[in-house]
Design a protein around this motif. Sequence first.
Motif, PDB file in Angstrom:
ATOM      1  N   LYS A 214       0.956  -1.236  -0.073  1.00  0.00           N
ATOM      2  CA  LYS A 214      -0.017   0.055   0.009  1.00  0.00           C
ATOM      3  C   LYS A 214       0.860   1.140   0.078  1.00  0.00           C
ATOM      4  CE  LYS A 214      -3.713   2.381   2.710  1.00  0.00           C
ATOM      5  NZ  LYS A 214      -4.635   2.265   1.417  1.00  0.00           N
ATOM      6  N   ASP A 215       0.366   2.165  -0.858  1.00  0.00           N
ATOM      7  CA  ASP A 215       1.025   3.494  -0.562  1.00  0.00           C
ATOM      8  C   ASP A 215       0.212   4.297   0.413  1.00  0.00           C
ATOM      9  OD1 ASP A 215       2.951   4.109  -2.585  1.00  0.00           O
ATOM     10  OD2 ASP A 215       1.555   3.788  -4.341  1.00  0.00           O
ATOM     11  N   SER A 216       1.058   4.783   1.393  1.00  0.00           N
ATOM     12  CA  SER A 216       0.094   5.068   2.740  1.00  0.00           C
ATOM     13  C   SER A 216       1.034   6.315   3.067  1.00  0.00           C
ATOM     14  CB  SER A 216       0.294   4.022   3.671  1.00  0.00           C
ATOM     15  OG  SER A 216      -0.347   4.478   4.893  1.00  0.00           O
ATOM     16  N   PRO A 217       0.658   7.591   2.718  1.00  0.00           N
ATOM     17  CA  PRO A 217       1.233   8.800   3.421  1.00  0.00           C
ATOM     18  C   PRO A 217       0.962   8.918   4.699  1.00  0.00           C
ATOM     19  CG  PRO A 217      -0.369   9.592   1.704  1.00  0.00           C
ATOM     20  CD  PRO A 217      -0.344   7.897   1.727  1.00  0.00           C
ATOM     21  N   ASN A 218       1.959   9.501   5.536  1.00  0.00           N
ATOM     22  CA  ASN A 218       1.592   9.624   7.234  1.00  0.00           C
ATOM     23  C   ASN A 218       0.889  10.860   7.452  1.00  0.00           C
ATOM     24  OD1 ASN A 218       3.314   7.528   7.610  1.00  0.00           O
ATOM     25  ND2 ASN A 218       5.185   8.866   7.302  1.00  0.00           N
ATOM     26  N   PHE A 219      -0.064  10.763   8.395  1.00  0.00           N
ATOM     27  CA  PHE A 219      -1.061  11.495   8.949  1.00  0.00           C
ATOM     28  C   PHE A 219      -0.951  11.822  10.486  1.00  0.00           C
ATOM     29  CE2 PHE A 219      -2.822   9.963   5.134  1.00  0.00           C
ATOM     30  CZ  PHE A 219      -3.297  11.096   4.514  1.00  0.00           C
ATOM     31  N   ILE A 220      -1.092  13.094  10.992  1.00  0.00           N
ATOM     32  CA  ILE A 220      -0.889  13.244  12.364  1.00  0.00           C
ATOM     33  C   ILE A 220      -2.523  12.822  13.029  1.00  0.00           C
ATOM     34  CG2 ILE A 220      -0.757  14.977  14.326  1.00  0.00           C
ATOM     35  CD1 ILE A 220       1.156  16.324  12.164  1.00  0.00           C
ATOM     36  N   GLY A 221      -2.542  12.169  14.253  1.00  0.00           N
ATOM     37  CA  GLY A 221      -3.915  11.633  14.512  1.00  0.00           C
ATOM     38  C   GLY A 221      -3.990  12.499  15.888  1.00  0.00           C
ATOM     39  N   VAL A 222      -5.288  12.921  15.773  1.00  0.00           N
ATOM     40  CA  VAL A 222      -6.060  13.811  17.079  1.00  0.00           C
ATOM     41  C   VAL A 222      -7.343  13.134  17.378  1.00  0.00           C
ATOM     42  CG1 VAL A 222      -6.782  15.843  17.157  1.00  0.00           C
ATOM     43  CG2 VAL A 222      -5.480  15.856  15.166  1.00  0.00           C
ATOM     44  N   ALA A 223      -7.440  13.272  18.701  1.00  0.00           N
ATOM     45  CA  ALA A 223      -8.857  12.636  19.315  1.00  0.00           C
ATOM     46  C   ALA A 223      -9.718  13.267  18.715  1.00  0.00           C
ATOM     47  CB  ALA A 223      -8.881  12.918  20.710  1.00  0.00           C
ATOM     48  N   LYS A 224     -11.007  12.268  18.661  1.00  0.00           N
ATOM     49  CA  LYS A 224     -12.101  12.708  18.162  1.00  0.00           C
ATOM     50  C   LYS A 224     -12.649  13.858  18.759  1.00  0.00           C
ATOM     51  CE  LYS A 224     -13.750   9.945  14.926  1.00  0.00           C
ATOM     52  NZ  LYS A 224     -14.203  10.497  13.457  1.00  0.00           N
ATOM     53  N   GLY A 225     -13.352  14.798  17.932  1.00  0.00           N
ATOM     54  CA  GLY A 225     -14.032  16.068  18.469  1.00  0.00           C
ATOM     55  C   GLY A 225     -13.088  17.317  18.824  1.00  0.00           C
ATOM     56  N   GLU A 226     -11.708  17.194  18.776  1.00  0.00           N
ATOM     57  CA  GLU A 226     -10.899  18.119  18.800  1.00  0.00           C
ATOM     58  C   GLU A 226     -10.616  18.659  17.336  1.00  0.00           C
ATOM     59  OE1 GLU A 226     -10.236  19.091  21.700  1.00  0.00           O
ATOM     60  OE2 GLU A 226     -10.348  17.217  23.071  1.00  0.00           O
ATOM     61  N   ASP A 227     -11.649  19.591  17.045  1.00  0.00           N
ATOM     62  CA  ASP A 227     -11.372  20.284  15.819  1.00  0.00           C
ATOM     63  C   ASP A 227     -10.557  21.261  15.897  1.00  0.00           C
ATOM     64  OD1 ASP A 227     -13.215  18.478  14.847  1.00  0.00           O
ATOM     65  OD2 ASP A 227     -14.974  19.504  15.401  1.00  0.00           O
ATOM     66  N   ALA A 228     -10.499  22.075  17.046  1.00  0.00           N
ATOM     67  CA  ALA A 228      -9.739  23.331  17.020  1.00  0.00           C
ATOM     68  C   ALA A 228      -8.208  23.042  16.989  1.00  0.00           C
ATOM     69  CB  ALA A 228     -10.033  24.043  18.474  1.00  0.00           C
ATOM     70  N   LEU A 229      -7.736  21.901  17.855  1.00  0.00           N
ATOM     71  CA  LEU A 229      -6.468  21.430  17.510  1.00  0.00           C
ATOM     72  C   LEU A 229      -6.043  20.847  16.232  1.00  0.00           C
ATOM     73  CD1 LEU A 229      -3.953  21.009  19.032  1.00  0.00           C
ATOM     74  CD2 LEU A 229      -4.666  18.742  19.799  1.00  0.00           C
ATOM     75  N   ARG A 230      -7.053  20.107  15.684  1.00  0.00           N
ATOM     76  CA  ARG A 230      -6.733  19.568  14.279  1.00  0.00           C
ATOM     77  C   ARG A 230      -6.573  20.904  13.238  1.00  0.00           C
ATOM     78  NH1 ARG A 230     -10.267  17.842  10.054  1.00  0.00           N
ATOM     79  NH2 ARG A 230     -12.101  18.304  11.779  1.00  0.00           N
ATOM     80  N   ALA A 231      -7.429  21.833  13.408  1.00  0.00           N
ATOM     81  CA  ALA A 231      -7.542  22.848  12.349  1.00  0.00           C
ATOM     82  C   ALA A 231      -6.270  23.688  12.535  1.00  0.00           C
ATOM     83  CB  ALA A 231      -8.421  23.907  12.669  1.00  0.00           C
ATOM     84  N   LYS A 232      -5.617  23.926  14.057  1.00  0.00           N
ATOM     85  CA  LYS A 232      -4.441  24.681  14.119  1.00  0.00           C
ATOM     86  C   LYS A 232      -3.192  23.914  13.594  1.00  0.00           C
ATOM     87  CE  LYS A 232      -2.004  28.098  15.447  1.00  0.00           C
ATOM     88  NZ  LYS A 232      -2.272  29.378  15.218  1.00  0.00           N
ATOM     89  N   VAL A 233      -3.102  22.590  13.661  1.00  0.00           N
ATOM     90  CA  VAL A 233      -2.059  21.806  13.111  1.00  0.00           C
ATOM     91  C   VAL A 233      -2.018  21.609  11.804  1.00  0.00           C
ATOM     92  CG1 VAL A 233      -1.216  19.379  13.153  1.00  0.00           C
ATOM     93  CG2 VAL A 233      -1.795  20.238  15.222  1.00  0.00           C
ATOM     94  N   ASN A 234      -3.266  21.572  11.153  1.00  0.00           N
ATOM     95  CA  ASN A 234      -3.307  21.638   9.663  1.00  0.00           C
ATOM     96  C   ASN A 234      -2.978  23.086   9.139  1.00  0.00           C
ATOM     97  OD1 ASN A 234      -4.729  19.343   9.105  1.00  0.00           O
ATOM     98  ND2 ASN A 234      -6.742  19.945   9.085  1.00  0.00           N
ATOM     99  N   GLU A 235      -3.075  24.151   9.932  1.00  0.00           N
ATOM    100  CA  GLU A 235      -2.508  25.440   9.424  1.00  0.00           C
ATOM    101  C   GLU A 235      -1.094  25.405   9.556  1.00  0.00           C
ATOM    102  OE1 GLU A 235      -2.198  29.606  11.853  1.00  0.00           O
ATOM    103  OE2 GLU A 235      -4.354  28.759  11.448  1.00  0.00           O
TER     104      GLU A 235
END
Length: 263
Positions: A214-235
Amino acid sequence: MNPSKRRLVVLAAALAATFAAGAQAQTALEGVMKAKLIKIAVPTDFPPYGFVGIDLKPQGLDVDTANLIAAKLGVKVELVPVTSANRIPYLQTKKADLVISTLGKNPEREKVIDFTVAYSPFFQAVYGPKGAALPDFNALGGKSIAVTRGAIEDQELSKVVPANTDVKRFEDNNATVSAFVSGQTQFIATGVSVADNMIKRNPALGAEYKLLLKDSPNFIGVAKGEDALRAKVNEIVLAAKKAGELDAMAKKWLGRPAGTLPE
């Protein structure tokens, strides 16, 4: 209390509970900024993504990524060593705020955690001795293969091998590699970085790439519902991608740029 008033009280309580739950779901980023500390789960047995150097300190691509995110947030970082088997539970039980540990994204994992945009390239494959022919996955029938329990290559391997394949699962990458190197199994399913390191350390083994899992790029895991943290890390990750920082880290540890990664 009359029925109408009772219904109003129940409705108000329900709305209050919903609001409280929603507010609590957004506390991770707030907690990190208040404590000036972020706990990030990283591998320590997975070179060049995460391993312990001669100075006994964690280093690697995932460690550099963790340090980058902490620096952009303006907080200190606590690196939390994890294995493939416990990295998601650590996130779910709040032992870590983020998981940066060669984490691939799939539907099963998306049910229990959230993911940021990809931050580095990765792929999984089957490796074996040069003299061992392996034209397709059906040829693994009746043969033995080592794999790390819970890793994405374990999940992908289960989808394609015949039922009579002897799949031997081990708790971490070191044990998986040791099993193959010592001759306990005929083949090994692992990530390209682990395989490259194994081949370099054991040139007499004569191991080589056989089949792509499988081609499988790496992603950062964030707990469910922590949208503010996920958005900041995406930025932060997208800005680092634009600035060439992701390419620089990939060149440093993988010998090639990160290239095009899914968002």
